[in-house]
Design a protein around this motif. Structure first.
Motif, mmCIF file in Angstrom:
data_model
loop_
_atom_site.group_PDB
_atom_site.id
_atom_site.type_symbol
_atom_site.label_atom_id
_atom_site.label_comp_id
_atom_site.label_asym_id
_atom_site.label_seq_id
_atom_site.Cartn_x
_atom_site.Cartn_y
_atom_site.Cartn_z
ATOM 1 N N MET A 121 0.844 -1.179 0.000
ATOM 2 C CA MET A 121 0.000 0.000 0.000
ATOM 3 C C MET A 121 0.888 1.241 0.000
ATOM 4 N N ASN A 122 0.627 2.153 -0.914
ATOM 5 C CA ASN A 122 1.390 3.372 -1.058
ATOM 6 C C ASN A 122 0.709 4.486 -0.258
ATOM 7 N N ILE A 123 1.446 5.070 0.698
ATOM 8 C CA ILE A 123 0.909 6.160 1.515
ATOM 9 C C ILE A 123 1.636 7.445 1.136
ATOM 10 N N LYS A 124 0.840 8.480 0.854
ATOM 11 C CA LYS A 124 1.406 9.760 0.438
ATOM 12 C C LYS A 124 0.829 10.873 1.305
ATOM 13 N N GLN A 125 1.710 11.635 1.958
ATOM 14 C CA GLN A 125 1.247 12.784 2.740
ATOM 15 C C GLN A 125 1.050 13.959 1.793
ATOM 16 N N VAL A 126 -0.157 14.545 1.808
ATOM 17 C CA VAL A 126 -0.460 15.664 0.919
ATOM 18 C C VAL A 126 -0.540 16.999 1.658
ATOM 19 N N LEU A 127 -0.785 16.961 2.958
ATOM 20 C CA LEU A 127 -0.753 18.168 3.789
ATOM 21 C C LEU A 127 -0.025 17.844 5.082
ATOM 22 N N SER A 128 0.825 18.752 5.520
ATOM 23 C CA SER A 128 1.511 18.602 6.797
ATOM 24 C C SER A 128 0.634 19.175 7.913
ATOM 25 N N ALA A 129 1.084 19.029 9.147
ATOM 26 C CA ALA A 129 0.371 19.622 10.282
ATOM 27 C C ALA A 129 0.286 21.141 10.119
ATOM 28 N N ASP A 130 1.372 21.761 9.647
ATOM 29 C CA ASP A 130 1.354 23.217 9.419
ATOM 30 C C ASP A 130 0.361 23.597 8.331
ATOM 31 N N ASP A 131 0.271 22.775 7.271
ATOM 32 C CA ASP A 131 -0.699 23.046 6.199
ATOM 33 C C ASP A 131 -2.125 22.983 6.737
ATOM 34 N N VAL A 132 -2.408 21.994 7.589
ATOM 35 C CA VAL A 132 -3.752 21.855 8.180
ATOM 36 C C VAL A 132 -4.050 23.056 9.069
ATOM 37 N N ARG A 133 -3.058 23.480 9.846
ATOM 38 C CA ARG A 133 -3.242 24.641 10.723
ATOM 39 C C ARG A 133 -3.518 25.904 9.904
ATOM 40 N N ARG A 134 -2.754 26.113 8.832
ATOM 41 C CA ARG A 134 -2.964 27.289 7.979
ATOM 42 C C ARG A 134 -4.341 27.252 7.308
ATOM 43 N N ALA A 135 -4.746 26.075 6.834
ATOM 44 C CA ALA A 135 -6.066 25.946 6.202
ATOM 45 C C ALA A 135 -7.171 26.230 7.214
ATOM 46 N N THR A 136 -6.985 25.766 8.445
ATOM 47 C CA THR A 136 -7.972 26.013 9.504
ATOM 48 C C THR A 136 -8.081 27.501 9.790
ATOM 49 N N THR A 137 -6.944 28.184 9.850
ATOM 50 C CA THR A 137 -6.943 29.631 10.083
ATOM 51 C C THR A 137 -7.658 30.357 8.949
ATOM 52 N N ARG A 138 -7.356 29.981 7.716
ATOM 53 C CA ARG A 138 -8.001 30.623 6.558
ATOM 54 C C ARG A 138 -9.507 30.387 6.589
ATOM 55 N N MET A 139 -9.921 29.151 6.861
ATOM 56 C CA MET A 139 -11.350 28.834 6.906
ATOM 57 C C MET A 139 -12.049 29.621 8.017
ATOM 58 N N ALA A 140 -11.398 29.785 9.163
ATOM 59 C CA ALA A 140 -11.983 30.555 10.268
ATOM 60 C C ALA A 140 -12.223 32.008 9.836
ATOM 61 N N HIS A 141 -11.247 32.597 9.160
ATOM 62 C CA HIS A 141 -11.416 33.962 8.650
ATOM 63 C C HIS A 141 -12.566 34.029 7.641
ATOM 64 N N GLU A 142 -12.657 33.027 6.760
ATOM 65 C CA GLU A 142 -13.724 33.005 5.758
ATOM 66 C C GLU A 142 -15.104 32.900 6.410
ATOM 67 N N ILE A 143 -15.214 32.103 7.468
ATOM 68 C CA ILE A 143 -16.492 31.965 8.178
ATOM 69 C C ILE A 143 -16.912 33.303 8.773
ATOM 70 N N ILE A 144 -15.975 33.997 9.398
ATOM 71 C CA ILE A 144 -16.273 35.305 9.989
ATOM 72 C C ILE A 144 -16.689 36.298 8.903
ATOM 73 N N GLU A 145 -15.941 36.331 7.804
ATOM 74 C CA GLU A 145 -16.235 37.281 6.730
ATOM 75 C C GLU A 145 -17.569 36.990 6.055
ATOM 76 N N ARG A 146 -17.827 35.748 5.727
ATOM 77 C CA ARG A 146 -19.060 35.408 5.012
ATOM 78 C C ARG A 146 -20.302 35.699 5.851
ATOM 79 N N ASN A 147 -20.192 35.522 7.158
ATOM 80 C CA ASN A 147 -21.327 35.749 8.042
ATOM 81 C C ASN A 147 -21.364 37.176 8.586
ATOM 82 N N GLN A 148 -20.479 38.013 8.104
ATOM 83 C CA GLN A 148 -20.394 39.417 8.528
ATOM 84 C C GLN A 148 -20.328 39.528 10.047
#
Length: 167
Positions: A1-28
């Motif tokens: 079985m071939n396992i490939k990491q596509v996002l690191s812990a830092d990538d997940v953290r950055r995506a979470t931060t971006r999504m949090a900002h988007e939630i705040i902005e979209r909901n004004q």
């Protein structure tokens, strides 16, 4: 079985931060906004989003919902007795952000929407996912996405705070 990491812990953290900002902005802002993680994979992500939103602005309610008994394939999948719904706030009139780790066919989200109906009638329901891997069987699309990740149907995507791997 071939396992490939596509996002690191830092990538997940950055995506979470971006999504949090988007939630705040979209909901004004955050008036009436609540997060509900879909058991089991969406719960940790909902909590992480809630922590990030609290860091950026202020704390909002975070809950979890078990949609396993609402699935249309209930006989094909195991029901986890450890997964429970925990919604200790009023759903009526709220702007609910359903949160899951991976969006695939859309069937889990459909089941979660059905389960959410037992708690009341939200003003709006939005969807946040860390990974959108395509292959939709239902007309469901996310409002907030950490990463679009095209996959084949036979691949498995695993999402944790430590990263995202495909096997």
């Amino acid at each position: 079985m071939n396992i490939k990491q596509v996002l690191s812990a830092d990538d997940v953290r950055r995506a979470t931060t971006r999504m949090a900002h988007e939630i705040i902005e979209r909901n004004q802002g955050l008036d009436g906004v609540t997060l509900i993680g879909i058991q089991t994979g969406g719960v940790w992500l909902a909590r992480a989003l809630g922590d990030e939103i609290a860091r950026i602005d202020h704390e909002i309610p975070v809950g979890s919902i078990d949609a396993s008994l609402y699935r249309d394939d209930i006989g094909l999948r195991p029901v986890s007795p450890a997964s429970v719904s925990d919604i200790d706030f009023d759903v009526d009139g709220s702007a609910i952000v359903l949160v899951d780790d991976v969006l695939y066919t859309g069937r889990t989200v459909r089941a979660a929407l059905d389960a959410l109906g037992d708690y009341g009638r939200p003003r709006t329901v939005q969807l946040a996912v860390m990974i959108d891997r395509g292959h939709r069987e239902l007309p469901i699309r996310p409002d907030y996405v950490g990463k679009n990740l095209p996959t084949s149907a036979d691949e498995n995507v695993s999402v944790t705070s430590d990263g995202v791997v495909i096997s």
